[in-house]
Design an enzyme around this catalytic site. Structure first.
Site, PDB file in Angstrom:
ATOM      1  N   HIS A 167       0.830  -1.208   0.000  1.00  0.00           N
ATOM      2  CA  HIS A 167       0.000   0.000   0.000  1.00  0.00           C
ATOM      3  C   HIS A 167       0.862   1.256   0.000  1.00  0.00           C
ATOM      4  O   HIS A 167       1.968   1.267   0.542  1.00  0.00           O
ATOM      5  CB  HIS A 167      -0.987   0.005   1.164  1.00  0.00           C
ATOM      6  CG  HIS A 167      -0.377  -0.061   2.534  1.00  0.00           C
ATOM      7  ND1 HIS A 167      -0.014   1.064   3.246  1.00  0.00           N
ATOM      8  CD2 HIS A 167      -0.096  -1.105   3.341  1.00  0.00           C
ATOM      9  CE1 HIS A 167       0.469   0.707   4.425  1.00  0.00           C
ATOM     10  NE2 HIS A 167       0.435  -0.604   4.503  1.00  0.00           N
ATOM     11  N   ASP A 183       6.328   0.973   6.776  1.00  0.00           N
ATOM     12  CA  ASP A 183       5.017   0.371   6.560  1.00  0.00           C
ATOM     13  C   ASP A 183       4.223   1.307   5.659  1.00  0.00           C
ATOM     14  O   ASP A 183       3.626   2.260   6.151  1.00  0.00           O
ATOM     15  CB  ASP A 183       4.329   0.164   7.903  1.00  0.00           C
ATOM     16  CG  ASP A 183       2.912  -0.350   7.805  1.00  0.00           C
ATOM     17  OD1 ASP A 183       2.539  -0.850   6.729  1.00  0.00           O
ATOM     18  OD2 ASP A 183       2.174  -0.229   8.793  1.00  0.00           O
ATOM     19  N   GLU A 232      -5.033   1.758   2.915  1.00  0.00           N
ATOM     20  CA  GLU A 232      -4.931   0.536   3.715  1.00  0.00           C
ATOM     21  C   GLU A 232      -5.012   0.858   5.198  1.00  0.00           C
ATOM     22  O   GLU A 232      -5.644   0.135   5.981  1.00  0.00           O
ATOM     23  CB  GLU A 232      -3.622  -0.195   3.395  1.00  0.00           C
ATOM     24  CG  GLU A 232      -3.536  -1.622   3.909  1.00  0.00           C
ATOM     25  CD  GLU A 232      -2.991  -1.759   5.314  1.00  0.00           C
ATOM     26  OE1 GLU A 232      -3.030  -2.883   5.844  1.00  0.00           O
ATOM     27  OE2 GLU A 232      -2.522  -0.754   5.900  1.00  0.00           O
ATOM     28  N   GLU A 233      -4.370   1.971   5.577  1.00  0.00           N
ATOM     29  CA  GLU A 233      -4.310   2.334   6.989  1.00  0.00           C
ATOM     30  C   GLU A 233      -5.626   2.928   7.501  1.00  0.00           C
ATOM     31  O   GLU A 233      -5.748   3.237   8.690  1.00  0.00           O
ATOM     32  CB  GLU A 233      -3.164   3.332   7.226  1.00  0.00           C
ATOM     33  CG  GLU A 233      -1.778   2.827   6.839  1.00  0.00           C
ATOM     34  CD  GLU A 233      -1.248   1.737   7.745  1.00  0.00           C
ATOM     35  OE1 GLU A 233      -1.999   1.261   8.611  1.00  0.00           O
ATOM     36  OE2 GLU A 233      -0.074   1.358   7.585  1.00  0.00           O
ATOM     37  N   HIS A 277       3.791   2.390  13.139  1.00  0.00           N
ATOM     38  CA  HIS A 277       2.739   3.294  13.615  1.00  0.00           C
ATOM     39  C   HIS A 277       3.186   4.118  14.816  1.00  0.00           C
ATOM     40  O   HIS A 277       2.360   4.672  15.539  1.00  0.00           O
ATOM     41  CB  HIS A 277       1.452   2.530  13.964  1.00  0.00           C
ATOM     42  CG  HIS A 277       0.825   1.841  12.798  1.00  0.00           C
ATOM     43  ND1 HIS A 277      -0.422   1.238  12.862  1.00  0.00           N
ATOM     44  CD2 HIS A 277       1.252   1.646  11.530  1.00  0.00           C
ATOM     45  CE1 HIS A 277      -0.719   0.699  11.696  1.00  0.00           C
ATOM     46  NE2 HIS A 277       0.289   0.948  10.860  1.00  0.00           N
TER      47      HIS A 277
END
Length: 369
Positions: free
Chosen positions: A77, A107, A140-141, A344
């Site tokens: 993503h 990420d 995606e997040e 994150h």
């Protein structure tokens, strides 16, 4: 074979491009240009209209040079969590971090950099391969919204891999839970705080309902959590409205349905016992999936890892990824470990060696497809 300098440079370039979830409009055309320059056929879907996010998903297809090989896909993503603006990556002792004021964005930009390096190597070494699709998603997040908006008719693969798991390279995730959102609005009866018997506190109703729920680690497959509780006002008024946002997760479809029903009914029944009512909405955020050991996608992931002297350990995940959604399209998917840590958070980090190993792993998966 792997150009480590180019791999790192690509990663650094990508993490410096702001792409917080919902705001992918800057990075998407850059990625599109990179894939086209590497000879892929790039299509955009119409997910922007469906999601309201900053860009469409990209479906990038590398035509086969060997039609006897299986059609496979990889997905990563393009969005990040917040805070993800003006990321300043720092390299020290072979590890890349941010400057501590933002996330790093490994990420999932480590996944994107890996894919681009793999394509460079395939092109330079003229490596034989079957058809490979690279599905690059938005949002995606934000609950897998880009993957949910994918047009499955644009996908053409027997199985594939999501490059998006916080486990070591060579490990992979073969299952993930269902997630349900449970949102409740509790309606009480307002009154002046000096005459509380004339009212019914929505806060009190909500507190009693929550105290009656099975929450936390419900069983070995199921969790539930109250995430946000909002309501009330001046202390001299009995509050008549409370909003609650909650979730439940389970690897069992039957259990997630039972837990969701339990939470919804507890809100409603508790409110009714006070002569009031609760409005409850539930929504499946994403479906769970589980890949069995006898499936080709599992066996190839393990075989590729063993060929590179990596662990090949299979794990069950606790969160969702785009693989949850694409698995539901009838395309078996496992989630590859990327090796990033503390995702994150502003402490996010990734070792350069992890990215190098991941490139080798993806190349091996393509070779044995």
């Amino acid at each position: 074979m792997i150009n480590q300098e180019r791999l790192v440079d690509t990663f650094l370039e990508l993490v410096k491009i702001d792409s917080e979830t919902g705001h992918e409009e800057i990075i998407q055309p850059i990625l599109k240009e990179k894939f086209e320059a590497l000879g892929l056929q790039v299509q955009e879907d119409d997910s922007k209209k469906k999601t309201g996010f900053g860009a469409n998903n990209l479906i990038c297809t590398l035509p086969a040079t060997d039609a006897s090989k299986e059609k496979i896909y990889f997905t990563s993503h393009m969005d990040t969590v917040v805070p993800g603006q003006n990321i300043q990556p720092i390299i020290k002792d072979g590890v890349i971090t941010s400057d501590g004021t933002t996330i790093l964005g490994a990420d999932d930009k480590a996944g994107l950099a890996t894919i681009l390096e793999v394509l460079h190597i395939i092109q330079e070494q003229q490596l034989p391969h079957g058809q490979i699709q690279f599905v690059i998603t938005v949002g995606e997040e934000s609950g897998l919204v880009g993957a949910k908006a994918l047009d499955k008719e644009m996908l053409d693969a027997a199985y594939g891999y999501a490059i998006d798991s916080a486990v070591p390279v060579g490990c992979f995730t073969i299952g993930a839970p269902y997630q349900m959102q449970i949102n409740a609005t509790i309606h009480g009866k307002t009154a002046h705080a000096s005459t509380p018997n004339k009212g019914v506190s929505a806060i009190n109703i909500a507190a009693k309902a929550i105290s009656r729920m099975k929450l936390g680690q419900v069983d070995d497959e199921t969790t539930a959590n109250i995430g946000k509780f909002e309501g009330g006002g001046p202390t001299n008024i009995v509050s008549d409205l409370v909003n609650i946002w909650a979730e439940a997760r389970s690897h069992s479809e039957a259990k997630i349905n039972a837990q969701t029903e339990h939470m919804a009914q507890t809100f409603k029944e508790t409110a009714a016992s006070f002569g009031c009512h609760a409005d409850v909405t539930t929504e499946l955020s994403y479906p769970g999936f589980l890949v069995s050991e006898d499936e080709v996608v599992y066996q190839k992931a393990q075989a590729a890892a063993k060929a590179l002297n990596l662990s090949g350990n299979a794990t069950i995940g606790g969160g969702g990824s785009d693989g949850n959604i694409i698995s539901q399209f009838g395309i078996p998917t496992v989630i590859l470990g990327v090796g990033y840590e503390a995702i994150h958070t502003t402490n996010e980090r990734i070792a350069i060696q992890s990215m190098v190993d991941l490139v080798a792993y993806v190349l091996k998966l393509i070779e044995i497809a």
